[in-house]
Scaffold this motif. Structure first.
Motif, PDB file in Angstrom:
ATOM      1  N   ALA A   1       5.673  -7.929 -23.562  1.00  0.00           N
ATOM      2  CA  ALA A   1       5.444  -7.538 -22.168  1.00  0.00           C
ATOM      3  C   ALA A   1       5.140  -6.044 -22.069  1.00  0.00           C
ATOM      4  N   THR A   2       5.802  -5.241 -22.920  1.00  0.00           N
ATOM      5  CA  THR A   2       5.525  -3.797 -22.926  1.00  0.00           C
ATOM      6  C   THR A   2       4.069  -3.542 -23.302  1.00  0.00           C
ATOM      7  N   ALA A   3       3.615  -4.241 -24.363  1.00  0.00           N
ATOM      8  CA  ALA A   3       2.220  -4.068 -24.788  1.00  0.00           C
ATOM      9  C   ALA A   3       1.259  -4.466 -23.675  1.00  0.00           C
ATOM     10  N   LEU A   4       1.575  -5.605 -23.039  1.00  0.00           N
ATOM     11  CA  LEU A   4       0.724  -6.116 -21.964  1.00  0.00           C
ATOM     12  C   LEU A   4       0.700  -5.141 -20.782  1.00  0.00           C
ATOM     13  N   LEU A   5       1.886  -4.657 -20.423  1.00  0.00           N
ATOM     14  CA  LEU A   5       1.981  -3.710 -19.308  1.00  0.00           C
ATOM     15  C   LEU A   5       1.144  -2.465 -19.609  1.00  0.00           C
ATOM     16  N   GLY A   6       1.226  -1.999 -20.879  1.00  0.00           N
ATOM     17  CA  GLY A   6       0.446  -0.827 -21.263  1.00  0.00           C
ATOM     18  C   GLY A   6      -1.042  -1.075 -21.070  1.00  0.00           C
TER      19      GLY A   6
ATOM     20  N   VAL B   1      -4.593   1.803 -30.053  1.00  0.00           N
ATOM     21  CA  VAL B   1      -5.235   0.611 -30.627  1.00  0.00           C
ATOM     22  C   VAL B   1      -4.491   0.175 -31.886  1.00  0.00           C
ATOM     23  N   PHE B   2      -4.203   1.129 -32.769  1.00  0.00           N
ATOM     24  CA  PHE B   2      -3.439   0.782 -33.979  1.00  0.00           C
ATOM     25  C   PHE B   2      -2.054   0.231 -33.616  1.00  0.00           C
ATOM     26  N   GLY B   3      -1.431   0.833 -32.624  1.00  0.00           N
ATOM     27  CA  GLY B   3      -0.102   0.376 -32.206  1.00  0.00           C
ATOM     28  C   GLY B   3      -0.133  -1.048 -31.709  1.00  0.00           C
ATOM     29  N   LEU B   4      -1.150  -1.377 -30.917  1.00  0.00           N
ATOM     30  CA  LEU B   4      -1.273  -2.752 -30.408  1.00  0.00           C
ATOM     31  C   LEU B   4      -1.527  -3.730 -31.547  1.00  0.00           C
ATOM     32  N   VAL B   5      -2.372  -3.329 -32.506  1.00  0.00           N
ATOM     33  CA  VAL B   5      -2.648  -4.202 -33.649  1.00  0.00           C
ATOM     34  C   VAL B   5      -1.351  -4.461 -34.416  1.00  0.00           C
ATOM     35  N   SER B   6      -0.569  -3.396 -34.632  1.00  0.00           N
ATOM     36  CA  SER B   6       0.680  -3.539 -35.367  1.00  0.00           C
ATOM     37  C   SER B   6       1.645  -4.467 -34.628  1.00  0.00           C
ATOM     38  N   ALA B   7       1.763  -4.293 -33.310  1.00  0.00           N
ATOM     39  CA  ALA B   7       2.668  -5.142 -32.531  1.00  0.00           C
ATOM     40  C   ALA B   7       2.228  -6.606 -32.606  1.00  0.00           C
ATOM     41  N   ALA B   8       0.915  -6.828 -32.546  1.00  0.00           N
ATOM     42  CA  ALA B   8       0.409  -8.198 -32.604  1.00  0.00           C
ATOM     43  C   ALA B   8       0.690  -8.820 -33.974  1.00  0.00           C
ATOM     44  N   LEU B   9       0.447  -8.045 -35.048  1.00  0.00           N
ATOM     45  CA  LEU B   9       0.710  -8.563 -36.393  1.00  0.00           C
ATOM     46  C   LEU B   9       2.202  -8.831 -36.593  1.00  0.00           C
ATOM     47  N   TYR B  10       3.035  -7.953 -36.024  1.00  0.00           N
ATOM     48  CA  TYR B  10       4.480  -8.154 -36.116  1.00  0.00           C
ATOM     49  C   TYR B  10       4.859  -9.462 -35.417  1.00  0.00           C
ATOM     50  N   GLY B  11       4.258  -9.702 -34.259  1.00  0.00           N
ATOM     51  CA  GLY B  11       4.510 -10.959 -33.552  1.00  0.00           C
ATOM     52  C   GLY B  11       4.149 -12.161 -34.419  1.00  0.00           C
TER      53      GLY B  11
ATOM     54  N   GLN C   1       1.296  -9.269 -46.420  1.00  0.00           N
ATOM     55  CA  GLN C   1       1.145  -9.485 -44.987  1.00  0.00           C
ATOM     56  C   GLN C   1       1.895  -8.414 -44.188  1.00  0.00           C
ATOM     57  N   SER C   2       3.158  -8.172 -44.560  1.00  0.00           N
ATOM     58  CA  SER C   2       3.932  -7.191 -43.784  1.00  0.00           C
ATOM     59  C   SER C   2       3.409  -5.777 -44.035  1.00  0.00           C
ATOM     60  N   ARG C   3       2.755  -5.586 -45.202  1.00  0.00           N
ATOM     61  CA  ARG C   3       2.219  -4.268 -45.493  1.00  0.00           C
ATOM     62  C   ARG C   3       1.091  -3.901 -44.526  1.00  0.00           C
ATOM     63  N   ILE C   4       0.310  -4.901 -44.116  1.00  0.00           N
ATOM     64  CA  ILE C   4      -0.765  -4.626 -43.155  1.00  0.00           C
ATOM     65  C   ILE C   4      -0.170  -4.281 -41.790  1.00  0.00           C
ATOM     66  N   THR C   5       0.892  -5.022 -41.414  1.00  0.00           N
ATOM     67  CA  THR C   5       1.578  -4.725 -40.153  1.00  0.00           C
ATOM     68  C   THR C   5       2.080  -3.282 -40.166  1.00  0.00           C
ATOM     69  N   LEU C   6       2.725  -2.916 -41.267  1.00  0.00           N
ATOM     70  CA  LEU C   6       3.256  -1.554 -41.389  1.00  0.00           C
ATOM     71  C   LEU C   6       2.113  -0.543 -41.413  1.00  0.00           C
ATOM     72  N   GLY C   7       1.037  -0.889 -42.143  1.00  0.00           N
ATOM     73  CA  GLY C   7      -0.100   0.024 -42.254  1.00  0.00           C
ATOM     74  C   GLY C   7      -0.639   0.398 -40.878  1.00  0.00           C
ATOM     75  N   ALA C   8      -0.816  -0.622 -40.019  1.00  0.00           N
ATOM     76  CA  ALA C   8      -1.342  -0.353 -38.677  1.00  0.00           C
ATOM     77  C   ALA C   8      -0.381   0.533 -37.897  1.00  0.00           C
ATOM     78  N   GLY C   9       0.930   0.214 -37.998  1.00  0.00           N
ATOM     79  CA  GLY C   9       1.928   1.004 -37.274  1.00  0.00           C
ATOM     80  C   GLY C   9       1.984   2.425 -37.786  1.00  0.00           C
ATOM     81  N   ALA C  10       1.968   2.575 -39.114  1.00  0.00           N
ATOM     82  CA  ALA C  10       2.057   3.915 -39.699  1.00  0.00           C
ATOM     83  C   ALA C  10       0.808   4.726 -39.356  1.00  0.00           C
ATOM     84  N   LEU C  11      -0.363   4.056 -39.315  1.00  0.00           N
ATOM     85  CA  LEU C  11      -1.592   4.757 -38.920  1.00  0.00           C
ATOM     86  C   LEU C  11      -1.477   5.266 -37.486  1.00  0.00           C
ATOM     87  N   ALA C  12      -0.902   4.419 -36.605  1.00  0.00           N
ATOM     88  CA  ALA C  12      -0.748   4.833 -35.205  1.00  0.00           C
ATOM     89  C   ALA C  12       0.071   6.121 -35.134  1.00  0.00           C
ATOM     90  N   ILE C  13       1.172   6.154 -35.890  1.00  0.00           N
ATOM     91  CA  ILE C  13       2.038   7.335 -35.847  1.00  0.00           C
ATOM     92  C   ILE C  13       1.354   8.522 -36.537  1.00  0.00           C
TER      93      ILE C  13
END
Lengths: 445, 169
Positions: free
Chosen positions: A300-305, A259-269, A221-233
């Motif tokens: 809130a940062t994600a939402l503001l973005g 988009v990848f960053g938002l997915v990662s933040a959501a999965l982290y949540g 599960q956490s690997r997918i969160t990381l995967g999305a974040g790492a893809l964003a970077i």
């Protein structure tokens, strides 16, 4: 399997980090740099780098020197590199900031300070990356993988920054100028998103489940969160360099990364909500209750973005967006975790050697949560108010919010010093026979 | 092919027990040249290191339902004797635990405090067994500083960490 011991220099990193935070707060109160000055002005560069390198990166490095060995249950590759790294990073940052000041005409024009600062910072971060990377590489389980991705992002950030420093000193020719003109978003995203956010995520997985007695988040599960974040970077860095190379503009690359960053933040949540839901410890300590305000700030940062992009106002309001990410999410989380980490390490350092042989206080006896709560609340409310004032363009009220942030941080730091001095521990058990009071700035181990 | 003595610790593990002392007792009964065939509900990784110290090689085979059959074969008698461990006799001398602690429902770092307090009360060479929710990474260095030895590992579902601590003799 071997145990983790106390990192000798973690407290020194924290102390230096807090000193830079106070400097940054003082600059904001005094009206030096953004929002009073332009977001790309030399004064703003001073403020941004005091916050991101001095405060956040040093605090993160100090925490990692302690917790990467815990994440992988192996000792640090080299404990002896931590102090030279701190000295190099501090010297590099001072030189870099002096270079920015001279760029802005506040100091005589000695622009070679910029490349000098970059070289010192490369050396300091290099020691950190090699030391932590070789440690984490031994057993790259869930949270350690986040740290590895964070360290890779740090390398990219530092590389971009070093090139910019040479360009600003006029040593990199016209290709360098083009790179500086377009490349700043890549530097900022790999620093704030990759290095600081991915690493903070990874460490929080383990700290949260450790202190709340919750099962670790499932690795897949956490690997997918990381995967999305790492893809964003990865998309930002690789795609960004390519886009600059062919002079095509960054908007497509940055949209995909967002988009990848938002997915990662959501999965982290989702992961963090799971840790809170499955915890065995029902009563939440102060650091956990306050950390929820950081998670709220991240959301809130994600939402503001999203709102700013939808309103086609992102470029105009990148300041408040970055301010909320840096002070609501990252700084808030670091302050809450610092409060807990200092208490736990101080307790372990002081009472570990005599535990079981003499009555010792509990970790909770070292802290006064009731008194500390108000400083955290003042801090977060001030950050949120400051964000709104930036959005509204109310610069004077923003400076008042910066004053309130400073009040909150002063209160929190006072609590941390009291913890380190064992000031709130009841007399009879404060120093049982054989226990030695800890030093404020380093561990005596 | 050496002769193997069977030890099945699956019932002990299923009942939530600590099989370490049973395995060590079986080991003491082995005649020279005899090996041990162990049945467990998980791969007994911590045990492999202990047995290697004792001069046993191992081979393992997965059974149905996540269970394992592990063969511990004595190394050739001509080989070097197993290196002596620094601080006392090897784990084969570990007696059954004198104290059993279930620390699974305690708030951290209370499990560490309790284990250290109980360990201080052990007689020379005695052991204690403790169940925990998490790997007690900060406890190990405290135990080692005091001259205690320890063995630990997670149960197969990853929910319980079993720790055995032995006082210096």
């Amino acid at each position: 399997m071997i145990g983790a011991s106390i990192s000798r220099w973690t407290m020194s990193y924290f102390a230096m980090a807090l000193a830079w935070l106070f400097l940054a707060l003082a600059l904001m109160v005094a009206g030096v740099g953004y929002p009073v000055a332009e977001i790309a002005s030399p004064d703003t560069l001073v403020l941004v780098h005091a916050v991101c390198i001095g405060w956040l990166s040093l605090a993160m490095c100090g925490a990692l020197f302690q917790f990467v060995p815990v994440l992988v249950a192996k000792p640090l590759f080299s404990e002896r590199w931590a102090l030279p790294a701190l000295v190099l990073l501090t010297a590099g940052l001072v030189s870099l900031l002096a270079g920015f000041l001279s760029l802005g005409g506040r100091l005589p024009p000695v622009l070679w300070l910029l490349p000098l600062g970059a070289i010192l910072l490369v050396a300091g971060f290099g020691l950190v990356v090699v030391d932590l990377g070789l440690t984490a590489w031994l057993r790259p389980t869930g949270p350690a993988r986040f740290v590895l991705a964070g360290l890779a992002s740090l390398c990219a950030t530092v590389a971009f920054g070093a090139v910019f420093a040479f360009v600003l000193a006029g040593w990199a020719g016209s290709a360098g100028d083009a790179f500086l003109a377009a490349g700043i978003p890549l530097h900022a995203i790999s620093g704030l998103g990759g290095w600081l956010t991915l690493t903070a995520m990874g460490v929080s997985y383990r700290l949260l489940s450790m202190f709340m007695l919750s099962p670790d988040v499932d690795d897949r599960q956490s690997r997918i969160t990381l995967g999305a974040g790492a893809l964003a970077i990865g998309v930002t860095v690789a795609g960004g360099i390519l886009a600059i190379g062919v002079a095509s503009g960054l908007s497509v690359v940055l949209s995909i990364a967002a988009v990848f960053g938002l997915v990662s933040a959501a999965l982290y949540g989702r992961d963090i909500a799971g840790i809170f839901r499955n915890r065995k410890r029902r009563q939440l300590e102060l650091n956990m209750r306050m950390a929820t305000l950081s998670f709220a700030s991240l959301a809130a940062t994600a939402l503001l973005g999203i709102v700013l992009v939808a309103a086609e106002a992102f470029a105009a309001h990148i300041g408040p967006f970055a301010f909320l990410a840096v002070f609501g999410w990252l700084s808030g989380l670091v302050l809450t975790k610092l409060y807990k980490i200092v208490a736990f390490l101080t307790w372990l350092e002081t009472y570990g050697p005599v535990m079981g042989r003499a009555p010792t206080p509990r970790v909770q006896d070292l802290v006064a949560e009731g008194r500390a709560t108000k400083w955290f609340v003042i801090y977060y409310v001030a950050v949120w108010a400051g964000t709104l004032m930036l959005l509204a363009g109310e610069l004077h009220i923003f400076r008042a919010a910066a004053v309130a942030m400073t009040v909150g941080v002063v209160g929190i730091v006072r609590e941390v010093i009291r913890i380190r001095r064992l000031a709130d521990v009841a007399g009879p058990v404060r120093l049982p026979g054989g226990a030695v009071a800890p030093h404020l700035l380093f561990a005596r181990n | 092919m050496p002769e193997y003595i069977d030890v099945d610790v699956r019932p002990i593990l299923r009942a939530g027990g600590e099989p370490f002392s049973v395995i060590m007792a079986a080991l003491e009964r082995l005649a020279p040249g005899q090996g041990l065939r162990l049945y467990a509900t998980f791969k007994p990784i911590p045990l492999v290191a202990v047995m290697a110290n004792k001069g046993f090689t191992h081979s393992e085979q997965a059974l149905d339902g996540g269970e394992w059959e592990v063969l511990f074969t004595p190394a050739e008698t001509t080989s070097e004797p197993a290196p002596a461990v620094a601080d006392g006799p090897g784990p084969e001398d570990w007696p059954p635990p004198a104290v059993n602690l279930d620390n699974r429902d305690l708030d951290p770092p209370e499990p560490m405090v309790r284990i250290l307090a109980a360990a201080e009360k052990l007689g020379p060479g005695e052991t204690l067994s403790a169940l925990l929710r998490r790997e007690p990474v900060f406890l190990f260095s405290q135990l080692e500083k005091r001259g205690f030895r320890w063995l630990g590992g997670f149960t197969p579902d990853g929910a319980t960490y079993e720790l055995t601590v032995r006082a210096p003799s």
